[in-house]
Design a protein around this motif. Structure first.
Motif, PDB file in Angstrom:
ATOM      1  N   GLN A  27      -4.126  -5.375  -6.174  1.00 30.72           N
ATOM      2  CA  GLN A  27      -2.769  -5.618  -5.244  1.00 30.72           C
ATOM      3  C   GLN A  27      -2.556  -6.999  -4.869  1.00 30.72           C
ATOM      4  OE1 GLN A  27      -3.377  -4.087  -0.995  1.00 30.72           O
ATOM      5  NE2 GLN A  27      -1.489  -3.078  -1.240  1.00 30.72           N
ATOM      6  N   SER A  55       0.152   0.315  -2.602  1.00 31.32           N
ATOM      7  CA  SER A  55      -0.645   1.236  -3.250  1.00 31.32           C
ATOM      8  C   SER A  55      -0.783   2.601  -2.752  1.00 31.32           C
ATOM      9  CB  SER A  55      -1.830   0.499  -3.083  1.00 31.32           C
ATOM     10  OG  SER A  55      -3.155   1.418  -3.850  1.00 31.32           O
ATOM     11  N   VAL A  59      -7.409   0.122  -3.830  1.00 34.70           N
ATOM     12  CA  VAL A  59      -7.569  -1.188  -4.823  1.00 34.70           C
ATOM     13  C   VAL A  59      -8.939  -1.503  -5.024  1.00 34.70           C
ATOM     14  CG1 VAL A  59      -5.186  -1.511  -4.255  1.00 34.70           C
ATOM     15  CG2 VAL A  59      -6.623  -2.576  -3.177  1.00 34.70           C
TER      16      VAL A  59
END
Length: 141
Positions: A27, A55, A59
């Motif tokens: 991310q 997201s 992540v």
């Protein structure tokens, strides 16, 4: 043909130091006009995918572009929102003398307030350095 002048790492060399692997979900937060686009492209090549902004799953790594105009602790807390249990943050900050430079004391204080730990720091591009930020080991009090 040149001398032995010290130079900053190329973005490819910088990415190698980040130890990112294909398949990682990465991310990116804090992107602005001043980011190193070559470094971003090399990161996407290294993970064999795109960087995500919002997201839908946990992540593995957060790339956080941090400048002195925002609070480090607040940025780090925001970065942890989508991070998986074993995830970590690469905190990108401008190098000394560059616009937006963040004092090391602000980084360590921000990490402490956010409940995180600063680990290794690496040069990743001409204008940017990266500091790895992790959750402290479990079991500490």
């Amino acid at each position: 043909m040149g001398g032995t002048t010290r130079r900053a790492p190329s973005s490819t060399e910088g990415v190698e130091q980040l130890k990112l692997e294909p398949g990682l979900i990465v991310q990116e937060l804090g992107r602005d006009d001043d980011v190193d686009e070559d470094l971003r492209a090399d990161i996407m090549d290294a993970i064999d995918g795109d960087l995500v902004e919002d997201s839908v799953e946990a992540v593995d790594v957060v790339l956080l572009w941090q400048r002195n105009d925002t609070d480090v602790a607040d940025s780090l807390v925001d970065a942890m929102r989508d991070m998986g249990d074993n995830g970590y943050i690469w905190l990108f900050t401008p190098k000394i003398g560059r616009p937006g430079y963040v004092e090391p004391s602000e980084l360590s204080e921000g990490a402490e307030v956010a409940g995180l730990t600063l680990t290794s720091a690496v040069d990743v591009a001409d204008d940017w350095q990266a500091t790895r930020v992790v959750r402290p080991h479990h079991g500490r009090r």
